[in-house]
Write an enzyme that holds these catalytic residues in place. Structure first.
Site, PDB file in Angstrom:
ATOM      1  CE  LYS A 176      -1.652   2.975   1.971  1.00  0.00           C
ATOM      2  NZ  LYS A 176      -1.312   4.374   1.558  1.00  0.00           N
ATOM      3  CD  GLU A 179      -2.328   8.734   1.099  1.00  0.00           C
ATOM      4  OE1 GLU A 179      -1.471   7.833   1.140  1.00  0.00           O
ATOM      5  OE2 GLU A 179      -2.763   9.294   2.123  1.00  0.00           O
ATOM      6  CB  SER A 229       3.776  10.603  10.879  1.00  0.00           C
ATOM      7  OG  SER A 229       2.537   9.959  10.727  1.00  0.00           O
ATOM      8  CB  CYS A 284      13.132   9.668   8.367  1.00  0.00           C
ATOM      9  SG  CYS A 284      14.258   8.443   7.723  1.00  0.00           S
ATOM     10  CD  GLU A 385       9.281  13.858  11.023  1.00  0.00           C
ATOM     11  OE1 GLU A 385       8.123  13.394  11.130  1.00  0.00           O
ATOM     12  OE2 GLU A 385      10.230  13.217  10.551  1.00  0.00           O
TER      13      GLU A 385
END
Ligand code: NAD
Length: 484
Positions: A176, A179, A229, A284, A385
């Site tokens: 997955k 998107e 996240s 990251c 972040e």
């Protein structure tokens, strides 16, 4: 696929429309051009993909490891041939500049390369005579269907942290992808088919929360790899574990870069600036806080500012551009609000990128390089972040003080020290307490044959991505004890 068309799922070796018309636009974040529409697939799409993966598992598992490896060798060659086209497509849908996109494709290929070694990587161990006349061996066996749920910031590389290892070890996969930029990986799926990956071994379902929830609850999925996240990583970890799945969930970061007074200023400034602003801060492993120890503060501050001011914003496919846009309008707003909040909390906005524009691209999600001084760990800008081209500068009296700042933060992805002292480097490594440690390195990115992943609030699970951990994650070690 024509520009702006619905993006199909890939199930049982065929490109199929989702069961729903609900979809999100995928746009070039610099020009605003519509590239496709990502369906928000439903539980029934996930069910179909899992059924295809389940059906493909017995024959794929029975395919000898060396034959599975050959498929990956062919895929590696096809990826190398398509490297430049893939990089351009990646720049178009993500926004990162072309050299960064090429680097990402290369890092992805290296994972396929590493997984090609599966006949050796998957070997077990044996010991004769664990008791008189009794032998013992471990064998690694695949488990069935695995799922991978991946983020937008490395849409080529991060899926390749997982599915090549999963299929190399004999499992089947439901991917997955994000998107927000799923298009380039569609082409990689085509290349995998061309390389000989049988139908159903790799399936792709597009979507967001509903598709993810369906994956996490599905009884026929054995394990889940997640990157995104921290908030979602933590939820995925708990939810997947609740239904008895293996899970590795990589989350967000707030990486500190500590500069000692004895550091080589030129190479340090170069490494620090490319860590902060590379990929427009959407990494990251991006440096987020620079801690100048004692006399190091002023010179590193001046150098960062000088280099940050010189960075050129623009469309990532154009020559001479250093930094692209951020992924979306919503993300731009989020980054801008951290900057505004930091200024309100008392940070000094020494370089403010909020007003940046680029001629010819009025629709782009632009933010220029931003530098905030006097950032403290209690401010959201110093603690959370931001995931944009923004750095906070902080001061410390000693390495020990600087490490305290690091440890006060809830994340634990990467940390770097810049120094010419071997002794300070050794002290740092010993006390860093963070998973990815850089010494005179700004982006602490382990290569495919090493584990990739953080600790504390940046990682939920135990086995990390890539390296030997990947083989452990995707196999069960079974022990056979025999007497004849
Ligand atoms: P994200 O958490 O928004 O999305 C990641 C994936 O989760 C996507 O596939 C998305 O569709 C899905 N998702 C999003 N919200 C969800 C929800 N509420 N419920 C279920 N599924 C959901 O992350 P992102 O914005 O795509 O990526 C950026 C984040 O990823 C940053 O925090 C970054 O630090 C992190 N990241 C971490 C690493 C690492 O190695 N630790 C690597 C890359 C990115």
């Amino acid at each position: 696929m024509t520009a702006g068309a619905a993006i199909p799922n890939f199930i049982g070796g065929r490109w199929l429309p989702s069961a729903t018309d609900a979809a999100l636009d995928v746009r070039d974040p610099a020009s605003g051009e519509l590239l496709g529409r990502a369906p928000l697939s439903l539980r029934e799409d996930v069910d179909r993909a899992v059924a295809a993966a389940t059906a493909a598992f017995p024959a794929w598992r029975a395919t000898p490891a060396v034959e599975r490896a050959r498929v990956l060798f062919r895929l590696k060659a096809l990826l190398e041939r398509a490297r430049d086209d893939l990089a351009k497509s990646l720049t178009r849908e993500h926004g990162k500049v072309l050299p960064e996109a090429r680097g990402e494709v290369q890092r992805g290929i290296e994972n396929v390369e590493h997984a090609c070694g599966i006949p050796s990587l998957m070997m077990g161990e044996t010991l004769e005579d664990i008791a008189r006349g009794i032998d013992c061996e471990t064998i690694r066996q695949p488990l069935g269907v695995f799922a991978a749920i991946t983020p937008y910031n490395f849409p080529v590389m991060i899926p390749l942290w997982f599915w090549p290892y999963a299929v190399a070890t004999g499992n089947t996969v439901v991917l997955k992808p994000s998107e927000q930029d799923p298009l380039t990986h569609q082409r990689i799926v085509d290349l995998a088919t061309e390389a000989g990956l049988p139908p159903g071994v790799l399936n792709v379902v597009h979507g967001s929360r509903d598709a993810v929830a369906a994956i996490l609850e599905h009884p026929d999925i054995q394990g889940v790899s997640f990157v995104g996240s921290s908030q979602t990583a933590r939820w995925v970890y708990a939810k997947a574990a609740e239904s008895g799945k293996r899970v590795q969930a990589l989350g967000g970061a707030k990486n500190h870069m500590i500069v000692l007074p004895d550091a080589d200023l030129g190479t340090t400034a170069e490494a620090v600036v490319s860590s902060i602003y590379g990929s427009t801060g959407q990494r990251c492993l991006a440096g987020s806080i620079v801690v100048g120890v004692a006399d190091a503060y002023r010179p590193i501050r001046d150098r960062v500012l000088e280099r940050a001011r010189a960075l050129r914003l623009g469309h990532g496919l154009e020559a001479g551009v250093d930094m692209g846009p951020v992924i979306s309008r919503a993300h731009r707003e989020r980054v801008v609000s951290y900057i505004a909040e930091g200024a309100k909390d008392g940070a000094t906005l020494t370089l403010d990128g909020r007003g940046a524009t680029v001629d010819r691209y009025p629709e782009g999600h632009w933010i220029g390089p931003t530098v905030m001084e006097d950032v403290t760990p209690d401010m959201p800008a110093g603690r959370e972040e931001i995931f944009g081209p923004v750095v906070g500068l902080a001061r410390a009296r000693s390495l020990e003080d600087a490490l305290q700042l690091v440890h006060q933060n809830r994340y634990g992805n990467a940390v770097s020290l810049f120094t010419t002292s071997g002794r300070a480097a050794r002290e740092f490594r010993y006390h860093a307490g963070i998973s990815m440690i850089g010494i005179n390195i700004g982006v602490v990115a382990p290569m495919a044959f090493f584990p990739f992943g953080g600790s504390r609030g940046s990682f939920y699970g135990d086995l990390k991505a890539q390296g030997r951990d990947a083989i452990e994650f995707f196999t069960d070690k079974r022990v056979v004890i025999s007497r004849w």
